[in-house]
Design an enzyme around this catalytic site. Structure first.
Site, PDB file in Angstrom:
ATOM      1  N   GLU A 115       0.840  -1.210   0.103  1.00 27.62           N
ATOM      2  CA  GLU A 115       0.073   0.031  -0.026  1.00 27.62           C
ATOM      3  C   GLU A 115       0.920   1.283   0.021  1.00 27.62           C
ATOM      4  OE1 GLU A 115      -3.139   0.389   2.706  1.00 27.62           O
ATOM      5  OE2 GLU A 115      -3.697  -1.791   2.854  1.00 27.62           O
ATOM      6  N   ASN A 116       0.588   2.145  -0.703  1.00 27.43           N
ATOM      7  CA  ASN A 116       1.245   3.416  -1.106  1.00 27.43           C
ATOM      8  C   ASN A 116       0.247   4.273  -1.968  1.00 27.43           C
ATOM      9  OD1 ASN A 116       3.707   4.808  -3.002  1.00 27.43           O
ATOM     10  ND2 ASN A 116       3.514   5.460  -0.540  1.00 27.43           N
TER      11      ASN A 116
END
Length: 496
Positions: free
Chosen positions: A386-387
């Site tokens: 996740e980013n």
């Protein structure tokens, strides 16, 4: 000199969660989950995450008494349930090598304790995985991503009950057996540490259901059950799917001391430990000494069954995955210091880095720091799952979306990621940016906080056509994947 690229076989892709993207909350035999009962506070300050995540028994009663999808937006999500073929085709057009998604427990076992799994739910994920594999996209599947069936809360008090371990093991056995030829990459619990910050969505825990009990002890007891369940899930996955890889998933909250005062540095160290204690346990298979000391000093007593310690030790995770969005500052004394919002936290604002529309501080160097810290600590492969940048996207009159700000954010973070790999020796399996298609934000329960390369025509009240529109970032990311990162350096000379 040739441009820099990522290692051969690097897994580029995107990530979603069933509770935020699927919709179809009452279709296909699906049961109601905790997220289906998570109310969007459209009329309050959405940066007050602590208020948003405080859920009472009365709140659940109100949620179960209505079919409303305006104030319960996760019930409609992005309607992936009906659009999955179209969406996966668009992922394939971008060149995805991997797609991180979750299986909604309540779609397989609607009440968790049902005598038999829901075949229609199992078939739905068969269809999704088949669609991915048709385009050569590897599924990366999260077993538990804020989706416990609500019946677990009402009947068993969520993960506080040891019975929940048994029910989860049965769920894991079911999905590993069913999808053994389709999924080889798995994560056990999404942001396993988040049970401290939002115990309802992660652990199915509601404080008013534990009168007279130390709720912090309730949370850590539930966490122990998740640690045991994660180890058993790893065991099951390895046995049923030879060659499979199972990872833990951590919220990478990266803290800096606000000043070089020793008190601030100590506060930073303690804050980092409050995150690492969860991944430490899953990687090393035992509780770290500092967490045991915390239990002793606070009078927290964890009840274990015979063999729990041996199970945790025998089945640690194969790799470490994590989310990274921002960094934060901490200080021993926060009096008169400006606060900044973050991923379900608030902390001291860093004057040296900019902030997003929602106040999250943008710090790509912090990603490199995080990767180095994690790899030095664990010596296991990392996976950034996740980013991304939550922002307010605008559809122009010609139907296009120019999200150059998102490209700038992602480009800087991808370069920092490559620096960690190339210059710091970090082993990284892949990268799946969050919300590759617009979805309901977990932190604010909004559609208007958009992360995707693909725009979904739906507003915060569920209004819209749900039409999919590629943004400018869609074509940019397609080029990044096609060149294995070389296009990140189109405007500059390569070199350290």
């Amino acid at each position: 000199m040739s441009k820099r690229t990522f290692p051969e076989g690097f897994l580029w892709g995107g990530a979603t969660a069933a509770n935020q993207v699927e919709g179809g909350w009452k279709e296909g035999g699906k049961g109601i989950s905790v997220s289906d009962c998570a109310r969007s506070h459209l009329d309050v300050d959405v940066t007050d995450y602590h208020a948003q995540n405080k859920v009472t028994s009365e709140d659940i009663e109100k949620a179960l008494a209505t079919d409303d999808e305006v104030y319960y937006p996760k019930r409609h999500g992005s309607d992936f349930y009906h659009h999955y073929k179209e969406d996966i085709k668009m992922f394939a057009e971008m060149g995805f090598k991997v797609y991180r998604l979750s299986i909604a427990w309540s779609r397989i076992f609607p009440n968790a304790d049902d005598p038999e799994p829901n075949e229609e739910g199992l078939q739905f994920y068969d269809n999704v995985f088949d669609e991915c594999l048709k385009y050569g996209i590897e599924p990366l599947v999260t077993m538990s991503h804020y989706e416990p069936p609500i019946n677990l809360v009402l009947k068993y008090n969520g993960w506080y009950s040891r019975k929940t371990v048994d029910l989860f093991v049965r769920f894991v056995e079911t999905i590993c057996t069913r999808y053994k030829d389709k999924v080889k990459y798995w994560l056990t619990f999404n942001e396993v540490d988040s049970i401290i910050r939002h115990p309802y969505t992660t652990g199915g825990l509601i404080e008013d259901r534990f009168p007279g009990k130390n709720f912090e002890e309730v949370i850590f007891q539930s966490m122990h059950h998740q640690f045991v369940a994660s180890a058993l899930a790893t065991k099951i996955c390895h046995e049923i799917i030879p060659g499979s890889k199972v990872g833990c998933m951590l919220t990478k909250l990266t803290y800096y001391p606000y000043t070089c005062k020793p008190e601030d540095v100590l506060t930073m160290q303690q804050s980092m430990r409050s995150t690492y204690c969860y991944s430490d346990t899953q990687v090393f298979g035992e509780y770290p000494a500092y967490l045991l000391a915390r239990f002793r000093n606070k009078g927290i007593h964890i009840v274990k069954e015979t063999g729990d310690d041996e199970i945790m030790k025998a089945y640690p995770v194969d790799f470490v995955s994590f989310s990274y969005y921002h960094s934060s500052c901490v200080a021993a004394d926060t009096t008169n210091l400006e606060q900044a919002a973050g991923n379900t936290i608030t902390a001291v604002k860093n004057p040296y880095v900019p902030s997003s529309d929602w106040g999250w501080q943008i710090d790509p160097i912090g990603l490199r720091i995080s990767m180095v810290d994690l790899y030095d600590r664990y010596r296991k492969p990392l996976f950034i799952v996740e980013n991304g940048l939550g922002a307010k996207d605008v559809v122009k009159e010609d139907g296009t979306i120019d999200d150059q700000y998102r490209i700038d954010y992602l480009k800087a973070h991808m370069k920092a990621m490559l620096d960690a790999i190339e210059y710091d020796g970090v082993e990284c399996m892949g990268y799946t940016s969050w919300g590759c298609i617009d979805l309901v934000s977990e932190s604010t329960k909004q559609m208007s906080k958009r992360y995707g390369y693909i725009y979904v025509d739906c507003d915060d009240y569920g209004n819209g056509t749900y039409k999919r529109i590629p943004k400018k970032s869609f074509y940019w990311y397609k080029d990044v994947i096609a060149t294995n990162g070389a296009s990140l350096f189109d405007d500059e000379e390569s070199g350290n």
